[in-house]
Design a protein around this motif. Structure first.
Motif, PDB file in Angstrom:
ATOM      1  N   ASP A  68       0.803  -1.218   0.000  1.00 32.00           N
ATOM      2  CA  ASP A  68       0.000   0.000   0.000  1.00 32.00           C
ATOM      3  C   ASP A  68       0.839   1.274   0.000  1.00 32.00           C
ATOM      4  O   ASP A  68       0.389   2.331   0.426  1.00 32.00           O
ATOM      5  N   GLY A  69       2.075   1.211  -0.443  1.00 28.80           N
ATOM      6  CA  GLY A  69       2.900   2.410  -0.460  1.00 28.80           C
ATOM      7  C   GLY A  69       3.810   2.435  -1.671  1.00 28.80           C
ATOM      8  O   GLY A  69       3.712   1.589  -2.574  1.00 28.80           O
ATOM      9  N   HIS A  70       4.677   3.407  -1.696  1.00 32.82           N
ATOM     10  CA  HIS A  70       5.661   3.541  -2.760  1.00 32.82           C
ATOM     11  C   HIS A  70       7.044   3.474  -2.121  1.00 32.82           C
ATOM     12  O   HIS A  70       7.267   4.046  -1.043  1.00 32.82           O
ATOM     13  N   ALA A  71       7.977   2.797  -2.770  1.00 35.76           N
ATOM     14  CA  ALA A  71       9.268   2.556  -2.129  1.00 35.76           C
ATOM     15  C   ALA A  71      10.389   2.478  -3.156  1.00 35.76           C
ATOM     16  O   ALA A  71      10.154   2.335  -4.368  1.00 35.76           O
ATOM     17  N   ALA A  72      11.612   2.572  -2.648  1.00 41.52           N
ATOM     18  CA  ALA A  72      12.816   2.392  -3.472  1.00 41.52           C
ATOM     19  C   ALA A  72      13.923   1.890  -2.568  1.00 41.52           C
ATOM     20  O   ALA A  72      13.903   2.091  -1.351  1.00 41.52           O
ATOM     21  N   ILE A  73      14.889   1.208  -3.162  1.00 40.19           N
ATOM     22  CA  ILE A  73      16.035   0.692  -2.414  1.00 40.19           C
ATOM     23  C   ILE A  73      17.299   0.962  -3.211  1.00 40.19           C
ATOM     24  O   ILE A  73      17.289   0.938  -4.449  1.00 40.19           O
ATOM     25  N   GLY A  74      18.380   1.262  -2.503  1.00 36.65           N
ATOM     26  CA  GLY A  74      19.651   1.506  -3.171  1.00 36.65           C
ATOM     27  C   GLY A  74      20.783   1.336  -2.191  1.00 36.65           C
ATOM     28  O   GLY A  74      20.607   0.807  -1.088  1.00 36.65           O
ATOM     29  N   THR A  75      21.957   1.777  -2.592  1.00 35.11           N
ATOM     30  CA  THR A  75      23.108   1.754  -1.693  1.00 35.11           C
ATOM     31  C   THR A  75      23.769   3.119  -1.696  1.00 35.11           C
ATOM     32  O   THR A  75      23.567   3.932  -2.607  1.00 35.11           O
ATOM     33  N   ARG A  83      12.983   0.216  -7.694  1.00 40.03           N
ATOM     34  CA  ARG A  83      11.865   1.017  -7.209  1.00 40.03           C
ATOM     35  C   ARG A  83      10.579   0.213  -7.349  1.00 40.03           C
ATOM     36  O   ARG A  83      10.474  -0.647  -8.223  1.00 40.03           O
ATOM     37  N   SER A  84       9.619   0.462  -6.477  1.00 41.82           N
ATOM     38  CA  SER A  84       8.375  -0.315  -6.508  1.00 41.82           C
ATOM     39  C   SER A  84       7.503   0.043  -7.690  1.00 41.82           C
ATOM     40  O   SER A  84       6.739  -0.782  -8.184  1.00 41.82           O
ATOM     41  N   HIS A  85       7.591   1.279  -8.165  1.00 45.14           N
ATOM     42  CA  HIS A  85       6.779   1.749  -9.285  1.00 45.14           C
ATOM     43  C   HIS A  85       7.700   2.396 -10.313  1.00 45.14           C
ATOM     44  O   HIS A  85       8.463   3.306  -9.990  1.00 45.14           O
ATOM     45  N   GLY A 291      17.033   3.008   1.990  1.00 48.17           N
ATOM     46  CA  GLY A 291      15.691   2.665   1.547  1.00 48.17           C
ATOM     47  C   GLY A 291      14.695   3.765   1.849  1.00 48.17           C
ATOM     48  O   GLY A 291      14.912   4.588   2.759  1.00 48.17           O
ATOM     49  N   VAL A 292      13.614   3.788   1.099  1.00 48.04           N
ATOM     50  CA  VAL A 292      12.549   4.768   1.296  1.00 48.04           C
ATOM     51  C   VAL A 292      11.209   4.050   1.196  1.00 48.04           C
ATOM     52  O   VAL A 292      10.995   3.259   0.267  1.00 48.04           O
ATOM     53  N   VAL A 293      10.333   4.335   2.140  1.00 46.17           N
ATOM     54  CA  VAL A 293       8.951   3.862   2.067  1.00 46.17           C
ATOM     55  C   VAL A 293       8.050   5.061   2.323  1.00 46.17           C
ATOM     56  O   VAL A 293       8.219   5.758   3.341  1.00 46.17           O
ATOM     57  N   LEU A 294       7.108   5.323   1.419  1.00 49.14           N
ATOM     58  CA  LEU A 294       6.203   6.466   1.540  1.00 49.14           C
ATOM     59  C   LEU A 294       4.754   5.999   1.522  1.00 49.14           C
ATOM     60  O   LEU A 294       4.407   5.020   0.852  1.00 49.14           O
ATOM     61  N   GLY A 295       3.910   6.732   2.251  1.00 48.40           N
ATOM     62  CA  GLY A 295       2.473   6.569   2.115  1.00 48.40           C
ATOM     63  C   GLY A 295       1.881   5.329   2.739  1.00 48.40           C
ATOM     64  O   GLY A 295       0.901   4.787   2.220  1.00 48.40           O
ATOM     65  N   ILE A 296       2.427   4.858   3.856  1.00 47.13           N
ATOM     66  CA  ILE A 296       1.845   3.715   4.568  1.00 47.13           C
ATOM     67  C   ILE A 296       0.755   4.248   5.517  1.00 47.13           C
ATOM     68  O   ILE A 296       0.988   5.165   6.296  1.00 47.13           O
TER      69      ILE A 296
END
Length: 419
Positions: A68-75, A83-85, A291-296
């Motif tokens: 239910d959110g938007h996310a991305a992962i990196g180093t 990225r999730s989207h 990492g980033v998680v938005l909109g939970i």
């Protein structure tokens, strides 16, 4: 004595004979002029034929994205890995904006580890900010007019308990006004190459302060590269005047290996988290994930979903050799038929990039047409940021063209221009 009679036709013949005597000289002069022109012309540079198959597409890693959110992962080293989207949209980022505020403040008023920075004398206006945010149910830190805080303590109050009033107090001292800060911060993120990040305030309380998960990975990189910010976001608590002991509201720090960075929450943004974690990979290297998680929606699930994202990244993302040192990446070809292989000077390592095919781009350097062995000829770039790049050298010497080729080159150029 009688005059000798000369027939008119004989006179004309002698004149023509004298004219024809100069024709060989004119011909020799023309040939020499052409030869000088042809040999003095600068040699054209060659062209690079890049082997576009040098980088293989990697398989998509099994990343567990929040439903239910938007996310991305990196180093920290490689930036965004997944990225999730694919088609990311701008979203409110709540208090993650305070990381941008810290970067702007420390760019305008620099500090090094161990420094305390400027001294801030608290005024009635600062007390008013406290009551204003408190009335809006915003996160605040107690202040009293007449008390003093230094710049380091102000950054702690802003980044640990996520104080909205201290973020405004700090930028007003450093930039003079909120308007000046907003202008500066937006210019700064553009200098970072971020086009989807817009700053409308210092605290992130405004829903008009927006970004995307991928661009927040870059913000996270910039923050961790600054030693003062990296030091503060890893602290579990701090002590400052008036407020006393202030805790770090980032509950993700309780997870093993996590080193920061910042949580946030507003009605418009939902629950958000920008995090970093150090991981010891199978090759014996320390890797810092961002990492980033938005909109939970549910407050209690932001850390759980972030933990799943981080764990899946640690298990599935593998470091691979994108380019091998000494690998042939293309060919340099001259117009006169000489050629040499182009090779990468060193290897490029990166974590695999799920679903993306890196497209190599060659950026030539200033170079003569005739190249010596091992001479640098340009840079191979594998990503738009230029982080994954390597210098390219010639495998062997490129010989000069023959005399005949140089003499006939102007004619060929003229004919090709006419066709």
């Amino acid at each position: 004595m009688p005059q000798r009679y000369i027939h008119p036709a004989s006179r004309n013949y002698k004149k023509r004979s004298r004219v024809w005597m100069f024709f060989p000289l004119l011909l020799v002069f023309s040939i020499c002029s052409y030869a000088y022109y042809a040999l003095s012309r600068p040699l054209p540079t060659g062209s690079v034929e890049l082997d576009n198959s040098i980088v293989m597409q990697t398989e998509a890693a099994a990343i567990i994205w929040p439903e239910d959110g938007h996310a991305a992962i990196g180093t920290l080293k490689d930036g965004v890995l997944a990225r999730s989207h694919v088609d990311e949209k701008q979203r409110p980022i709540a208090s993650l904006a305070k990381v941008i505020t810290a970067l702007a403040v420390l760019e305008k008023a620099p500090m090094q580890p161990g420094d305390k920075g400027m001294t801030i004398q608290l005024e009635k206006e600062d007390e008013d900010l406290y009551w204003e945010y408190l009335s809006k149910d915003g996160t605040v830190t107690s202040v009293t007019a007449g008390e003093k805080l230094n710049q380091y303590q102000s950054l702690q109050a802003m980044l640990l308990p996520s104080s909205n009033n201290m973020s405004d107090t700090l930028v007003r001292r450093v930039f003079g006004s909120m308007e000046a800060y907003v202008s500066y911060a937006n210019d700064m993120v553009r200098r970072y190459g971020l086009t989807q990040t817009t700053v409308d305030d210092a605290s992130g309380f405004s829903p008009q302060t927006v970004s995307t998960p991928s661009e927040l990975i870059v913000i996270g990189q910039k923050a961790l590269e600054h030693p003062v910010i990296a030091e503060i976001v890893a602290q579990e608590e701090a002590e400052i005047p008036v407020a006393g002991i202030i805790p770090n509201y980032n509950g993700f720090l309780q997870l093993k290996g996590v080193t920061g960075i910042k949580p946030g929450n507003t009605d418009e943004a939902g629950n958000c988290l920008l995090f970093s974690a150090r991981y010891h990979n199978e090759s014996g290297q320390d890797v810092t994930f961002i990492g980033v998680v938005l909109g939970i929606d549910a407050t209690g699930y932001i850390y759980d979903k972030s933990a799943r994202l981080l764990k899946s990244a640690q298990l599935n993302l593998r470091q691979i050799e994108l380019i091998r040192g000494g690998q042939e990446i293309g060919t340099y070809v001259t117009p006169w038929g000489e050629h040499t292989s182009l090779v990468a000077q060193e290897s490029i390592w990166s974590y695999n990039v799920p679903g993306d095919l890196l497209k190599p781009e060659f950026q030539p350097s200033a170079q003569p047409p005739v190249i010596m062995a091992n001479q640098p000829v340009g840079t191979l770039i594998l990503d738009k940021e230029g982080d994954k790049s390597v210098q390219v050298i010639a495998d062997h010497r490129v010989l000069e063209p023959s005399l005949m080729w140089r003499l006939t080159q102007p004619v060929r150029s003229f004919m090709s221009a006419k066709l």
